[in-house]
Design an enzyme around this catalytic site. Structure first.
Site, PDB file in Angstrom:
ATOM      1  N   TYR A 159       7.673  71.204 106.388  1.00 29.54           N
ATOM      2  CA  TYR A 159       9.014  71.057 106.766  1.00 29.54           C
ATOM      3  C   TYR A 159       9.662  72.430 107.030  1.00 29.54           C
ATOM      4  O   TYR A 159       9.007  73.555 107.217  1.00 29.54           O
ATOM      5  CB  TYR A 159       9.781  70.273 105.498  1.00 29.54           C
TER       6      TYR A 159
ATOM      7  N   PRO B 148       8.093  66.234  92.495  1.00 29.27           N
ATOM      8  CA  PRO B 148       8.985  65.457  93.589  1.00 29.27           C
ATOM      9  C   PRO B 148       7.901  64.295  94.164  1.00 29.27           C
ATOM     10  O   PRO B 148       6.992  64.897  94.764  1.00 29.27           O
ATOM     11  CB  PRO B 148       9.407  66.617  94.414  1.00 29.27           C
TER      12      PRO B 148
ATOM     13  N   ARG C 281       0.939  62.099  91.141  1.00 29.11           N
ATOM     14  CA  ARG C 281       0.558  60.590  91.177  1.00 29.11           C
ATOM     15  C   ARG C 281       0.150  59.960  89.586  1.00 29.11           C
ATOM     16  O   ARG C 281       0.290  58.935  89.665  1.00 29.11           O
ATOM     17  CB  ARG C 281      -0.942  60.640  91.951  1.00 29.11           C
TER      18      ARG C 281
ATOM     19  N   GLN D 172      15.583  68.025  94.396  1.00 27.01           N
ATOM     20  CA  GLN D 172      14.632  68.914  95.442  1.00 27.01           C
ATOM     21  C   GLN D 172      15.254  68.753  96.639  1.00 27.01           C
ATOM     22  O   GLN D 172      15.567  67.695  97.325  1.00 27.01           O
ATOM     23  CB  GLN D 172      13.259  68.452  95.453  1.00 27.01           C
TER      24      GLN D 172
ATOM     25  N   ARG E 221       9.660  75.474  96.108  1.00 28.13           N
ATOM     26  CA  ARG E 221       8.262  75.111  96.400  1.00 28.13           C
ATOM     27  C   ARG E 221       7.698  75.626  97.646  1.00 28.13           C
ATOM     28  O   ARG E 221       8.162  75.623  98.597  1.00 28.13           O
ATOM     29  CB  ARG E 221       7.995  73.494  96.334  1.00 28.13           C
TER      30      ARG E 221
HETATM   31  C1  LIG Z   1       4.007  59.217  97.223  1.00 24.39           C
HETATM   32  C2  LIG Z   1       4.053  60.907  97.233  1.00 24.39           C
HETATM   33  C3  LIG Z   1       5.358  61.521  97.739  1.00 24.39           C
HETATM   34  C4  LIG Z   1       5.412  62.925  97.665  1.00 24.39           C
HETATM   35  N1  LIG Z   1       6.638  63.505  98.037  1.00 24.39           N
HETATM   36  C5  LIG Z   1       6.957  64.795  97.851  1.00 24.39           C
HETATM   37  C6  LIG Z   1       8.151  65.269  97.977  1.00 24.39           C
HETATM   38  O1  LIG Z   1       9.169  64.364  98.359  1.00 24.39           O
HETATM   39  N2  LIG Z   1       8.421  66.565  97.847  1.00 24.39           N
HETATM   40  C7  LIG Z   1       7.474  67.319  97.621  1.00 24.39           C
HETATM   41  O2  LIG Z   1       7.626  68.526  97.315  1.00 24.39           O
HETATM   42  N3  LIG Z   1       6.033  66.872  97.229  1.00 24.39           N
HETATM   43  C8  LIG Z   1       5.935  65.489  97.352  1.00 24.39           C
HETATM   44  N4  LIG Z   1       4.717  65.152  97.131  1.00 24.39           N
HETATM   45  C9  LIG Z   1       3.815  65.964  96.861  1.00 24.39           C
HETATM   46  C10 LIG Z   1       3.653  65.816  95.190  1.00 24.39           C
HETATM   47  O3  LIG Z   1       4.691  66.344  94.429  1.00 24.39           O
HETATM   48  C11 LIG Z   1       2.361  66.722  94.560  1.00 24.39           C
HETATM   49  O4  LIG Z   1       2.492  68.027  94.794  1.00 24.39           O
HETATM   50  C12 LIG Z   1       0.889  66.023  95.338  1.00 24.39           C
HETATM   51  O5  LIG Z   1       1.032  64.735  94.955  1.00 24.39           O
HETATM   52  C13 LIG Z   1      -0.058  66.790  94.170  1.00 24.39           C
HETATM   53  O6  LIG Z   1      -0.037  66.312  93.000  1.00 24.39           O
HETATM   54  P1  LIG Z   1      -0.762  65.156  92.222  1.00 24.39           P
HETATM   55  O7  LIG Z   1      -2.259  65.505  92.272  1.00 24.39           O
HETATM   56  O8  LIG Z   1      -0.224  65.033  90.762  1.00 24.39           O
HETATM   57  O9  LIG Z   1      -0.538  63.755  93.005  1.00 24.39           O
HETATM   58  C14 LIG Z   1       4.498  63.717  97.374  1.00 24.39           C
HETATM   59  C15 LIG Z   1       3.313  63.000  96.882  1.00 24.39           C
HETATM   60  C16 LIG Z   1       3.007  61.761  96.657  1.00 24.39           C
HETATM   61  C17 LIG Z   1       1.886  60.957  96.134  1.00 24.39           C
END
Ligand SMILES: Cc1cc2nc3c(=O)[nH]c(=O)nc-3n(C[C@H](O)[C@H](O)[C@H](O)COP(=O)(O)O)c2cc1C
Ligand SMILES: Cc1cc2nc3c(=O)[nH]c(=O)nc-3n(C[C@H](O)[C@H](O)[C@H](O)COP(=O)(O)OP(=O)(O)OC[C@H]3O[C@@H](n4cnc5c(N)ncnc54)[C@H](O)[C@@H]3O)c2cc1C
Length: 763
Positions: free
Chosen positions: A572, A414, A715, A491, A620
């Site tokens: 949250y 997400p 990412r 989500q 989550r």
């Molecule tokens: C731009 C951005 C927005 C995110 N928004 C959410 C979100 O809406 N809900 C959520 O559970 N995690 C959110 N996350 C966290 C990601 O889902 C993920 O857990 C976190 O970036 C680590 O993963 P990665 O290392 O693959 O980026 C967000 C992350 C990024 C980078």
């Protein structure tokens, strides 16, 4: 130069040799409390790389060492009546005594003076020497005498172990034996080190050790008990101890030693005295001997002692840290091994082989392609019920939960887009989600979609509480279903005290400059000093919010989302009920974990009632608040997951942090995966792993080792919507379904990969 070396182990002796080799005029004295032949412990493992380093430094002693080596290639794991064997691991072993004798002879031939059977005197007795080297091992007195300067950090690890030897042959493989006894599991690390002797290290948890009565046994009784436990593996041979110098039963706890500094004035620490590496990665002697070479060469090349010590420490500290990281992972794997005893032997073996995280899926393929292909087939068969002819990488194996089947195990995590107006997804969202669904991932999560206008994080967040939201989401879901194999999950969340804040790329989590709306939370605890004070929720507020979640879930079901995730992480609303940092309630919704989980569980149960039976719900969570000592820690997360599982949650999406501004997270590659591993294997629930996972190799290793069932990448999917299709091409897996209009692009990509493979001879 005059050098006094206190301690004649592999580190001290190799230093003496190395210094003399660089300048024969150096005057080197080694002080050793034991006799030359009087060594404790058994065999030492050295890698080919270390042998190369020893050879460059001193071809004479390295040849003698090489001539005395026993080589083996396989690792054999005895577990639940099965012996699993994989190859290509390449080890060599030598008796510690033989190694020391070679080094002693060589040192003496170069003019080093060795005083055996001499207890080292206090350091200031060596006034006539230019430097004093503390090479006196893990219990170094030199280190202790100057503890204020070296600042040692000694971590006494949890397991008990005893170093024994045997004439039983283990000459065909480095062998691990796991034996279940009435007192608990006990295991062995065994390896051959000369023609007729093998090291046999017995290890177990402290509880098992006490239950088995080892704490009350002398060495003879311990040996007799171990011989009985491992009788099947010993083939009638005896176990032997040569540690009669140790008081009591000779069982030890491993001490992990770190030092803030390795030198002080003209005193320098070397080998185990400065830093230790757990025996399960077999590198203590390697570290000591390689550090000895570095120290001697900097003393030779640098203009003065101070800069030599500085360069030595700079160079070696990095290598030592790298090994200590791997050693820590490996130590923890054995400390937590009881968690893995429910795993199938294939997965148990894989988890063991990859425990230090230095060996990945593709490393294993290089070492033993046949074994890995067998393991991949097992993984697929377990998931699909069919034995495949050709193995496929675990990430491309389908996953089934309730009535939903994902084509593969990669998920788009997400990610808030902050592009909506009044909660309505628009063309940005359509293109964004459509692209990611075309990119090959098995499951695409929407961003946190809010259950009410006040539940939004920012004015740019999407919602699912108005008819126009439903229409916009339906368009996206219908496209994903019509044009791709991906499933799509919504989500749902409520922002709580972190609501009414700026867009992600503005000042994240900071209040809006104007137009703020009032926020709610379990307690009147603001996110930070600059955020608004939330209103403490009443029971009526809880009813309202529960019904908002239910309404959004009903809308999501009507739209046709395949999967629902509740966002109970990252500070949250629901997360702020779970963590004691923000939940200060004194009623039945605060205090104990059971109380703090009461409202989140109530919401889940209400949502589950209206969500179609054949569709799954994941939750989550933040498995670590990174706030010591009062925050949620991974052991609490296991309990949280257990409560959720018992309520009927299908999967736990294991994230961490973002629950407090006081958090001090420790980042790194796959840094949250250990929490997923722990939750999956201790709470017995399927998990999604997330967090700094970015290579296909990471994904395959996590899945194959049973550290998670699905893997989320966030990412990486921002920089490459087609991450999964590209990963398949990288791994030459041709089973992915590309959109038809893109077939020429697919064909070119695979052709170019094959061509570059042919050119580099990698076929
Ligand atoms: C731009 C951005 C927005 C995110 N928004 C959410 C979100 O809406 N809900 C959520 O559970 N995690 C959110 N996350 C966290 C990601 O889902 C993920 O857990 C976190 O970036 C680590 O993963 P990665 O290392 O693959 O980026 C967000 C992350 C990024 C980078
Ligand atoms: C008892 C023992 C058995 C081991 N067995 C094995 C094994 O079988 N396989 C393996 O891979 N690793 C083994 N290890 C670990 C591994 O050998 C070490 O990581 C490695 O030896 C580090 O080398 P070192 O020179 O820094 O320390 P050490 O090898 O520990 O050498 C330190 C030396 O200093 C001497 N010493 C200590 N204090 C004094 C003093 N006050 N005065 C004079 N001399 C002193 C000790 O007698 C010893 O010879 C063992 C370690 C120990 C302590």
């Amino acid at each position: 130069m005059r050098a006094a070396v206190l301690g004649g182990g592999p580190g001290g002796l190799n230093f003496a040799i190395s210094l003399k080799l660089r300048d024969a005029s150096h005057d080197v004295l080694v002080v050793e409390r034991n006799k030359p032949d009087d060594t404790f412990g058994w065999g030492v493992v050295l890698s080919d790389e270390t042998l190369g380093n020893l050879h460059t430094n001193d071809p004479v002693s390295s040849k003698a060492i090489r001539d005395s080596f026993v080589y083996w290639d396989d690792i054999a794991v005895h577990y639940r009546g099965v012996v699993m064997r994989s190859g290509g691991h390449g080890f060599s072993g030598i008796g510690r005594k033989r190694l020391l004798n070679i080094l002693q002879d060589r040192a003496r031939s170069l003019g080093v003076k060795i005083e055996f059977e001499t207890e080292a005197a206090p350091v200031d007795s060596y006034k006539d020497f230019d430097i004093v080297v503390g090479a006196d091992g893990v219990n170094s007195r030199v280190r202790a005498a100057y503890a204020d300067a070296f600042k040692p950090d000694i971590d006494v690890r949890a397991c008990k172990y005893i170093w024994l030897g045997t004439h039983q042959k283990f000459d065909d493989a480095f062998t691990f034996i796991f034996e279940e006894t009435e007192h608990g599991w006990i295991w062995v690390h065994a390896y051959q080190f000369d023609a007729d002797t093998a090291t046999f290290i017995v290890e177990c948890s402290e509880e098992t050790w006490r239950r088995a009565g080892f704490d009350r046994m002398n060495i003879e009784e311990t040996i007799a008990a171990c011989e009985k436990i491992f009788a099947r593996n010993l083939g009638g041979h005896k176990l032997m101890s040569n540690a009669r110098h140790l008081r009591g039963s000779a069982w030890l706890n491993f001490n992990r030693v770190l030092c803030e500094r390795w030198s002080h004035k003209n005193i320098v620490l070397l080998g185990d005295a400065a830093a230790t590496a757990h025996f399960s990665v077999g590198s203590g002697s390697k570290l000591a001997m390689e550090s000895a070479i570095a120290l001697a060469s900097y003393l030779d090349s640098e203009p003065d002692i101070t800069s030599a010590f500085r360069r030595y420490e700079e160079e070696r500290r990095l290598e030592v840290l790298r090994l200590q990281n791997a050693a820590r992972n490996s130590t923890e794997w054995f400390e937590d091994v009881e968690r893995y005893f429910d795993l199938d032997p294939v997965q148990f073996n894989y988890s063991l082989l990859t425990r230090s995280q230095r060996i990945s899926h593709e490393n294993l393929r290089q070492r033993d392609p046949q074994w890995l292909s067998g393991a991949e087939k097992w993984f697929e068969q377990r998931a699909t019920g069919h034995v495949p002819n050709l193995a496929r990488p675990p990430m491309f194996v389908p996953f089934r939960v309730r009535g939903v089947e994902l084509a593969n195990r990669v998920c788009v995590s997400p990610m808030a887009q902050y592009r909506a107006k009044d909660g309505t997804p628009n063309e940005w969202h359509f293109v964004h989600y459509a692209e990611r669904a075309k990119g090959g991932a098995g499951l695409v999560f929407t961003e946190m979609t809010c259950v009410s206008p006040e539940g939004r994080i920012s004015p740019g967040c999407t919602g699912l509480y108005a008819p126009e939201h439903a229409g916009a989401w339906r368009r996206i879901v219908e496209f994903v279903h019509a044009e791709t194999d991906a499933k799509i999950a919504i989500q749902l969340g409520h922002s709580g005290a972190k609501g009414s804040t700026q867009l992600g790329w503005e000042e994240s989590d900071a209040p809006l400059e104007s137009g703020n709306w009032p926020v709610l939370a379990p307690s009147a605890v603001p996110w930070s000093a600059q955020n608004q004070m939330p209103r403490e929720m009443t029971r009526a507020d809880m009813d309202l919010i529960r019904e908002q979640f239910v309404r959004s879930a009903e809308m999501a079901a009507l739209i046709g989302f395949d999967w629902l995730e509740l966002h109970y992480a990252h500070g949250y609303l629901m997360s702020s009920f779970i963590t004691p940092i923000t939940n200060r309630r004194t009623d039945e919704y605060g205090g104990t974990l059971e109380n703090r989980m009461r409202f989140p569980l109530e919401v889940f149960r209400a949502v589950r009632k209206v969500w179609p039976d054949e569709k799954p719900i994941s939750v989550r969570i933040s498995a670590h608040d990174w706030v010591a000592p009062d925050g949620v820690r991974p052991q609490n997360a296991v309990e949280i997951a257990r409560l959720l599982r018992e309520a009927g949650v299908d999967l736990i999406d294991v994230s961490a942090g973002q629950t407090s501004t006081r958090a001090r997270p420790v980042y790194g590659r796959m840094f949250q995966t250990p929490f997923s591993d722990r939750i999956r294997n201790e709470a017995g629930v399927a998990t999604l792993a997330v967090g700094n996972i970015y290579e296909p190799d990471h994904v395959n290793s996590i899945l194959m080792a049973g550290r998670a069932d699905l893997v989320c990448l966030a990412r990486p999917h921002l920089s490459d919507p087609y991450w999964t299709l590209h990963a398949a091409a990288e791994l030459r897996y041709d089973g992915m379904k590309w959109p038809k209009p893109y077939w020429p692009g697919r064909d070119q990509l695979y052709r170019l990969k094959s061509r570059s493979e042919a050119m580099t001879g990698k076929v």
